[in-house]
Structure formats: C-alpha cells, structure tokens
Design a protein around this motif. Structure first.
Motif, PDB file in Angstrom:
ATOM      1  N   ASN A 104      -1.600  -5.460  -7.803  1.00  0.00           N
ATOM      2  CA  ASN A 104      -2.463  -3.894  -8.073  1.00  0.00           C
ATOM      3  C   ASN A 104      -2.151  -3.116  -9.258  1.00  0.00           C
ATOM      4  O   ASN A 104      -1.020  -2.658  -9.222  1.00  0.00           O
ATOM      5  CB  ASN A 104      -2.609  -3.153  -6.794  1.00  0.00           C
ATOM      6  N   GLN A 105      -2.795  -3.225 -10.272  1.00  0.00           N
ATOM      7  CA  GLN A 105      -2.531  -2.503 -11.497  1.00  0.00           C
ATOM      8  C   GLN A 105      -2.310  -0.980 -11.170  1.00  0.00           C
ATOM      9  O   GLN A 105      -1.520  -0.369 -11.794  1.00  0.00           O
ATOM     10  CB  GLN A 105      -3.610  -2.632 -12.679  1.00  0.00           C
ATOM     11  N   LYS A 106      -3.132  -0.324 -10.417  1.00  0.00           N
ATOM     12  CA  LYS A 106      -3.255   1.149 -10.015  1.00  0.00           C
ATOM     13  C   LYS A 106      -2.106   1.239  -9.188  1.00  0.00           C
ATOM     14  O   LYS A 106      -1.181   2.457  -9.543  1.00  0.00           O
ATOM     15  CB  LYS A 106      -4.524   1.515  -9.419  1.00  0.00           C
ATOM     16  N   THR A 107      -1.714   0.874  -8.123  1.00  0.00           N
ATOM     17  CA  THR A 107      -0.442   0.948  -7.169  1.00  0.00           C
ATOM     18  C   THR A 107       0.687   0.566  -7.783  1.00  0.00           C
ATOM     19  O   THR A 107       1.865   0.788  -7.302  1.00  0.00           O
ATOM     20  CB  THR A 107      -0.615   0.662  -5.915  1.00  0.00           C
ATOM     21  N   ARG A 108       0.635  -0.529  -8.692  1.00  0.00           N
ATOM     22  CA  ARG A 108       1.893  -1.076  -9.267  1.00  0.00           C
ATOM     23  C   ARG A 108       2.615  -1.790  -8.233  1.00  0.00           C
ATOM     24  O   ARG A 108       3.526  -2.267  -8.049  1.00  0.00           O
ATOM     25  CB  ARG A 108       2.762  -0.245  -9.958  1.00  0.00           C
ATOM     26  N   GLU A 109       1.929  -2.310  -7.201  1.00  0.00           N
ATOM     27  CA  GLU A 109       2.437  -3.157  -6.208  1.00  0.00           C
ATOM     28  C   GLU A 109       1.552  -4.566  -5.754  1.00  0.00           C
ATOM     29  O   GLU A 109       0.512  -4.629  -6.144  1.00  0.00           O
ATOM     30  CB  GLU A 109       2.374  -2.256  -4.785  1.00  0.00           C
ATOM     31  N   GLU A 111      -0.465  -6.809  -3.489  1.00  0.00           N
ATOM     32  CA  GLU A 111      -1.471  -6.639  -2.166  1.00  0.00           C
ATOM     33  C   GLU A 111      -1.660  -8.093  -1.675  1.00  0.00           C
ATOM     34  O   GLU A 111      -2.258  -8.763  -2.539  1.00  0.00           O
ATOM     35  CB  GLU A 111      -2.724  -5.776  -2.555  1.00  0.00           C
TER      36      GLU A 111
END
Length: 320
Positions: A104-109, A111
């Motif tokens: 996930n580019q937004k959370t940098r995690e 999923e």
C-alpha cells in the motif's frame, strides 16, 4: 431450529448442536430447495449434504454439460453463506486462489488481499485444467481450514467446504490431480446423463429464465453449524468402528494402495451424517455401506476399478 431472519452468531464455536429431528428437517428442506433447480439428482444432492455436514469436501467428475457447476451453486445458494467460484485455467496461479500481499503506497505497508478461497463454500470449476502447483494451493485449505501466505497463517471461514468439478474428456488438455489432493476429497461423484423423464422436466424449467437465478436460501449459517455439531455427536459404536476397520484392511490386502486411516475416518464421519439424514442419532452398518462407495473408491489404486474393490469388501466382510 434457527430462524432464517435471525442474525448469525459472532462466535461460531458457541453455536449449539441442533436436535437430530431439526437437523433432519434442515437437510430435507435444503434437498427440496435444490431440486427446484436440479432434476433427477436426489442421491447426488444428499451426497453433497453428507460431505458438507461431515466437514468434508466433494469432487464432481463427469462429462461437460451435465450440471456439475449448477448443482454445486444450488447447494451453496440454499444456505445463506459466502460463496466464491474459481474458474481453473492453465495460467491460474496459486496466489489467485489463496490471496496475495500487496504494498500500500499510502500506508507504506503490505496488506493482504484474500483470494476466493476465503468463503464458506468454494466452487473450484474444472480444477484439472490448472497445473499441479495451482491445484496444490488448496491442499492446506482443505486439510486444515487455513491458508499460509508469506509465512503468515490465516483461518478460513467456519464452515468451509470445497466443491470441485473436473471434466473427464480432453485428457491431453488437463492435468491429473495429485493423489494427495484426491485423498483430501471426502467424496467423489459422477452425475451421469438424466433419463428421458428427468431431461424433459429440465427442459421445461429452463425454457425461460434459469431457476437458479431465483433460488433463495432456506437455511442460515448457524443452522449449518448446528447441524454439523449434531453430526459430530452421533454415536459411533465399537462394533461399527471395527466393521470400518475390517473393510479398510480388506482394501489394503486387495490393492497396491488401499484405504488409509484418513479414508477410514472420512467414512465414519460420512456415516454419521447419513445417520442424521435418516433421522437417527447413532450409526448402523447400513450407513457405512451406503457411504463407502463414494468415500473410498477414488482412494484405491488397484488392477481393477476402486469401486469394484469396495463392492468386494462390502460383500466379503461380515457385520459382527
């Protein structure tokens, strides 16, 4: 009996067993509902319910066009549960079945995106058209009701049942299922062609819209969970257990690969479910004899068909 309008339990493990009478009524109601769509396959419908109630999985093998997929879908639709269909193809990957971790580019995690195997009923259509690596993606799910992706294990929904179909034509364009996977299926069925009367009724029903499109659930998930617990509590006496063990020993003596202990366990569970369908809270030898051909024939490797070995066992081994 749980009313279909009531909410499902937040804790499936706490759902109490139904009475045998209520569980029998439930199965009759599901059979009647499926027969609104499927004509002339009463025994096959019961076999699918037996596998589902006995915590097993089912393999439907036959020529194309005899209703394998529609039958599986109709049974799943009759219970208000989650249902996913997977079309197995030569380019299908294991992650297309189990799921995959996506960054996930937004959370940098990363999923996890669950695959279609995360459903109460999974219809694996034409499973033998996918290569063995993809077929094997179901092994852990079918055996342990869980999926491991990138080292993390996730539980599958409760209940969890796989109904797989495979065509036995075009062998040059299909892949044989590994024996380890075939052994994970509690039952293997063939539907066959309908007789003249059944096909005539079928043609009448599908002249307009297909009846599967208007089929509605007649049971809740908690109904099914309760019925499965009922089956698990059915009495399996010591003489019946010994009878199953003697039958299994006969197949091992008469085949290069006989029935394993896992196959013997599958037969006892199927016999428990058959007893509930017949309104009993205990297993009798007739339950074992009814279930043995569909539970054991596909597990036997011999110089004659597995069904012949099972039939011979049922004839030679006496009930004591």
């Amino acid at each position: 009996m749980t009313d279909a309008s009531l909410p499902e339990s937040d804790h499936p493990e706490q759902v109490p067993p139904l009475s045998v009478a209520d569980a029998t009524t439930l199965t009759d109601r599901i059979v009647d509902n499926v027969e609104e769509v499927i004509v002339g396959q009463h025994d096959a419908i019961e076999h699918i319910l037996v596998a589902t109630l006995a915590r097993g999985h089912l393999l439907l093998e036959d020529v194309p066009g005899v209703g394998k997929t529609v039958l599986g879908r109709a049974v799943a639709t009759s219970v208000d549960c989650s249902f996913n269909r997977v079309q197995f193809t030569p380019d299908l990957l294991p992650s297309d079945v189990t799921g995959v971790n996506v960054f996930n580019q937004k959370t940098r995690e990363f999923e996890f995106r669950p695959g279609p195997v995360f459903a109460n009923v999974v219809l694996g259509d034409e499973i033998n058209r996918a290569p063995p690596k993809t077929q094997a993606a179901l092994l852990e799910a079918m055996a342990e009701e869980q999926v491991t992706v990138d080292g993390e294990t996730r539980r599958l929904p409760d209940p969890f049942t796989v109904i797989a179909t495979q065509n036995d034509v075009e062998p040059g364009r299909t892949y044989d299922l590994p024996m380890a996977e075939v052994d994970r299926f509690m039952k293997k069925l063939r539907l066959g062609y309908p007789d003249e009367d059944a096909e005539t009724r079928l043609l009448e029903r599908v002249a307009g819209d297909h009846p599967i499109e208007s089929l509605t659930p007649v049971a809740t998930l908690d109904d099914l969970r309760g019925a499965r617990r009922t089956v698990a509590n059915v009495t399996l006496s010591e003489p019946v257990r010994r009878y199953v063990s003697r039958l299994a020993s006969y197949t091992r003596d008469e085949a290069s690969l006989g029935v394993s202990p896992r196959g013997a366990i599958a037969l006892t569970r199927a016999a428990q479910a058959r007893a509930v369908l017949n309104g009993r809270e205990y297993v009798v030898p007739d339950d074992v004899q009814t279930e043995a051909p569909t539970v054991w024939s596909h597990r036997i490797d011999a110089d004659r068909p597995g069904r012949d070995v099972v039939d011979a066992a049922l004839t030679a081994v006496s009930v004591e």
